[in-house]
Design a protein around this motif. Structure first.
Motif, PDB file in Angstrom:
ATOM      1  N   UNK A  65       0.825  -1.213   0.000  1.00  0.00           N
ATOM      2  CA  UNK A  65       0.000   0.000   0.000  1.00  0.00           C
ATOM      3  C   UNK A  65       0.856   1.259   0.000  1.00  0.00           C
ATOM      4  N   UNK A  66       2.097   1.128   0.487  1.00  0.00           N
ATOM      5  CA  UNK A  66       3.028   2.262   0.479  1.00  0.00           C
ATOM      6  C   UNK A  66       3.792   2.374  -0.837  1.00  0.00           C
ATOM      7  N   UNK A  67       3.469   1.521  -1.795  1.00  0.00           N
ATOM      8  CA  UNK A  67       4.062   1.640  -3.121  1.00  0.00           C
ATOM      9  C   UNK A  67       5.205   0.696  -3.425  1.00  0.00           C
ATOM     10  N   UNK A  68       5.542  -0.210  -2.514  1.00  0.00           N
ATOM     11  CA  UNK A  68       6.628  -1.155  -2.770  1.00  0.00           C
ATOM     12  C   UNK A  68       6.174  -2.245  -3.742  1.00  0.00           C
ATOM     13  N   UNK A  69       7.124  -2.796  -4.478  1.00  0.00           N
ATOM     14  CA  UNK A  69       6.845  -3.944  -5.332  1.00  0.00           C
ATOM     15  C   UNK A  69       6.710  -5.190  -4.456  1.00  0.00           C
ATOM     16  N   UNK A  70       5.952  -6.172  -4.934  1.00  0.00           N
ATOM     17  CA  UNK A  70       5.753  -7.407  -4.167  1.00  0.00           C
ATOM     18  C   UNK A  70       7.070  -8.115  -3.915  1.00  0.00           C
ATOM     19  N   UNK A  71       7.935  -8.130  -4.927  1.00  0.00           N
ATOM     20  CA  UNK A  71       9.240  -8.796  -4.792  1.00  0.00           C
ATOM     21  C   UNK A  71      10.049  -8.209  -3.638  1.00  0.00           C
ATOM     22  N   UNK A  72      10.053  -6.893  -3.518  1.00  0.00           N
ATOM     23  CA  UNK A  72      10.810  -6.230  -2.446  1.00  0.00           C
ATOM     24  C   UNK A  72      10.191  -6.507  -1.083  1.00  0.00           C
ATOM     25  N   UNK A  73       8.859  -6.532  -1.030  1.00  0.00           N
ATOM     26  CA  UNK A  73       8.172  -6.784   0.239  1.00  0.00           C
ATOM     27  C   UNK A  73       8.433  -8.211   0.721  1.00  0.00           C
ATOM     28  N   UNK A  74       8.435  -9.173  -0.203  1.00  0.00           N
ATOM     29  CA  UNK A  74       8.655 -10.568   0.168  1.00  0.00           C
ATOM     30  C   UNK A  74      10.116 -10.828   0.553  1.00  0.00           C
ATOM     31  N   UNK A  83      15.122 -17.373  -2.218  1.00  0.00           N
ATOM     32  CA  UNK A  83      15.588 -16.603  -3.371  1.00  0.00           C
ATOM     33  C   UNK A  83      14.889 -17.017  -4.660  1.00  0.00           C
ATOM     34  N   UNK A  84      14.603 -18.315  -4.811  1.00  0.00           N
ATOM     35  CA  UNK A  84      13.896 -18.773  -6.006  1.00  0.00           C
ATOM     36  C   UNK A  84      12.507 -18.143  -6.078  1.00  0.00           C
ATOM     37  N   UNK A  85      11.809 -18.170  -4.976  1.00  0.00           N
ATOM     38  CA  UNK A  85      10.458 -17.618  -4.899  1.00  0.00           C
ATOM     39  C   UNK A  85      10.465 -16.126  -5.255  1.00  0.00           C
ATOM     40  N   UNK A  86      11.363 -15.392  -4.627  1.00  0.00           N
ATOM     41  CA  UNK A  86      11.441 -13.940  -4.833  1.00  0.00           C
ATOM     42  C   UNK A  86      11.825 -13.613  -6.278  1.00  0.00           C
ATOM     43  N   UNK A  87      12.761 -14.379  -6.841  1.00  0.00           N
ATOM     44  CA  UNK A  87      13.186 -14.134  -8.216  1.00  0.00           C
ATOM     45  C   UNK A  87      12.057 -14.366  -9.214  1.00  0.00           C
TER      46      UNK A  87
END
Length: 308
Positions: A65-74, A83-87
């Motif tokens: 909600x603060x504008x971060x990408x899902x990848x960065x939040x996870x 790392x596989x999941x995030x990538x």
């Protein structure tokens, strides 16, 4: 003092693999239905059986909600989302195929969950037998045999060698049994602590792989996880070197982690995977893997024939 979700997760691993699987599956379904990602995660969080996972998902929702990408939040929770999941999430967001990559992840996690259940089921019987043998043997040694010592000593007869050995063991258990138990507990504690050091853990992993029967089982499990993970990452569009780097971080067995690091390093230099695997430095990597990967490389789908 209030503890944030970021801090809580460091002190708990109380998050089941099934929670992660259901989270991935449900997010993918809700995104396909047109629900925004932050709203989808906020809706899903209450379905988790883990208080810690709910707190993590609450924080992830706030980050989105603060504008971060899902990848960065996870990526803030590497113990949950490797790392596989995030990538795969990052590639999905960058390419606009997040729903498709979540579908890849769901299938991968379902296969992994099914495989874990098979491994647990296969190891259940020998574990029960071994535990029962240890409990019964210990009970007899510390509670039954010591009571028979005086009885056999009172018999004016020449006892068989086997009985003498049994009585000697019973006498030893009676006198020093408590010290043996304390010593075993101490050794186990030292062993668990030593596994924190990479050099010791590498030697232990190598010893396990060299053990008859058990080594083949461990090698099979490691190869299954590695191949499925790499196959999923490559299908989602992740470059081979980045996929290998991500898998290196995710691999628990340090012998196989060293293999993956070598593959990533030499692949970056322009070598083919088949060529690297055939140089003789991959003792616990099946020879058939190199041949099947070579076939896959020619077809530009190198993990597919070996890992499906």
């Amino acid at each position: 003092m209030k503890i944030s979700a970021h801090t809580q997760i460091r002190f708990s691993n109380n998050i089941s693999f099934l929670d992660k699987l259901l989270f991935t599956k449900h997010v993918g379904i809700m995104l396909k239905s047109g629900i925004p990602i932050a709203e989808a995660i906020d809706t899903i969080k209450d379905q988790s059986s883990s208080t810690f996972f709910r707190s993590v998902l609450t924080q992830i929702t706030k980050d989105l909600e603060n504008g971060e990408m899902l990848e960065k939040a996870l990526s803030k929770y590497p113990k949950i989302f490797d790392s596989m999941y995030v990538n795969l999430i990052r590639i999905g967001e960058e390419s606009g195929n997040l729903e498709e990559n979540l579908s890849y992840l769901t299938k991968q996690l379902e296969k992994e969950h099914e495989f874990r259940q098979k491994v647990i089921a296969a190891s259940m019987y020998p574990t029960i037998v071994l535990t029962t043998a240890v409990v019964v043997g210990g009970g007899v040694s510390f509670f039954v045999l010591p009571k028979l010592i005086d009885l056999f000593k009172s018999l004016d007869t020449n006892l068989p060698l086997a009985t003498k050995i049994l009585l000697a063991f019973a006498t030893f258990s009676q006198k020093y049994g408590i010290y043996v138990i304390i010593g075993l507990i101490a050794l186990f504690t030292i062993f668990k602590y030593s596994l924190r050091y990479k050099s010791f853990k590498y030697l232990w992993d190598k010893l396990v792989l060299a053990t008859p029967v058990i080594g083949k089982l461990v090698a099979g499990v490691q190869m299954t996880f590695i191949c499925r993970n790499l196959g999923t990452m490559l299908k989602s569009g992740l470059p081979i070197v980045k996929a290998l780097n991500a898998q290196e971080i995710s691999t628990v067995n340090l012998v196989y982690r060293k293999y993956i690091a070598k593959l990533a390093e030499d692949t970056q230099k322009g070598k083919s995977l088949k060529e690297i695997l055939e140089d003789g430095n991959f003792k616990y990597f099946p020879k058939i893997a190199a041949k099947m990967i070579g076939v896959g490389e020619k077809r530009e789908s190198w993990m597919n024939p070996f890992c499906t």
